[in-house]
Structures are given as structure tokens and as C-alpha cells.
Design a protein around this motif. Sequence first.
Motif, short mmCIF file in Angstrom:
data_model
loop_
_atom_site.label_atom_id
_atom_site.label_comp_id
_atom_site.label_asym_id
_atom_site.label_seq_id
_atom_site.Cartn_x
_atom_site.Cartn_y
_atom_site.Cartn_z
N LEU A 176 34.78 32.47 43.92
CA LEU A 176 35.60 33.31 43.09
C LEU A 176 36.16 32.01 42.27
N PRO A 177 36.70 32.46 40.91
CA PRO A 177 37.55 31.27 40.16
C PRO A 177 38.75 31.16 40.85
N GLU A 178 39.19 29.80 40.47
CA GLU A 178 40.11 29.34 41.36
C GLU A 178 41.71 30.50 41.15
N VAL A 179 41.70 30.80 40.05
CA VAL A 179 42.78 31.80 39.72
C VAL A 179 42.84 32.96 40.58
N ASP A 180 41.67 33.32 41.16
CA ASP A 180 41.48 34.67 41.74
C ASP A 180 41.45 34.53 43.19
N ARG A 181 41.54 33.13 43.86
CA ARG A 181 41.51 32.99 45.16
C ARG A 181 42.70 33.21 46.11
N SER A 182 42.86 34.35 45.94
CA SER A 182 44.10 34.96 46.81
C SER A 182 43.65 36.36 47.81
N VAL A 183 44.06 36.61 48.79
CA VAL A 183 43.66 37.87 49.56
C VAL A 183 43.79 39.14 48.38
N PRO A 184 45.00 39.30 47.79
CA PRO A 184 45.14 40.34 47.01
C PRO A 184 44.15 40.66 45.82
N LYS A 185 43.89 39.28 45.29
CA LYS A 185 42.72 39.19 44.35
C LYS A 185 41.52 39.64 44.83
N LEU A 186 41.20 38.94 45.97
CA LEU A 186 39.73 39.29 46.37
C LEU A 186 39.76 40.77 46.82
N VAL A 187 40.73 41.45 47.49
CA VAL A 187 40.73 42.81 47.80
C VAL A 187 40.53 43.78 46.33
N ALA A 188 41.23 43.30 45.47
CA ALA A 188 41.16 43.95 44.12
C ALA A 188 39.70 44.02 43.76
#
Length: 86
Positions: free
Chosen positions: A16-28
Motif C-alpha cells: 500500500l502507499p505509505e499514507v494508507d499503511r494502517s489497519v483502518p485504511k487497509l480494512v476500508a
Amino acid sequence: ILVADHALCEALFPLLPEVDRSVPKLVAFLSSPQFQQAVQTFNAAVVQGHGQALLRQIVGNVNNLEQVRDVTGFLRVIQKHLEGKK
């Protein structure tokens, strides 16, 4: 389930792009209609037999391709191929 599997999340973050590397963003991302549609389209292609041709291009000559009837089978062939390369 994904949220509880921190190892899986960590393995997916580099994709994923660095700005999207979080669990909530991955789930979204995984829950988005666009991703769901892409998975459904891919599954339909595999079920219709197109997965076998794609696997031949990815991993070369593989035995038992006729057993690839869904995405799970498709991914198992790739996983076995990668494990054999270790």
C-alpha cells in the motif's frame, strides 16, 4: 478477522502507499466496492477456466491445473510454487 491478524496486516502494508499503511485504511480498502468488484471479477474468470492460463504464465508448467476451480485453488498453486523456490 483481518484486524485481529497483525502479521497479515504487516505483510500487506508494503503493498500500500505509505499514507494508507494502517489497519483502518487497509480494512476500508478491502471493504471498498471497487476492491470487492475486482475480486468478484477475478473469481469469475478463475471459475470460468481462465485461471489456468494465467497460472501457466505466472508459474510455468504446473500439474493438476484442472483442480483450480476458484481463487483459493489459484492461490494455493502460487503458494506451492513459491515454497518450492525457497
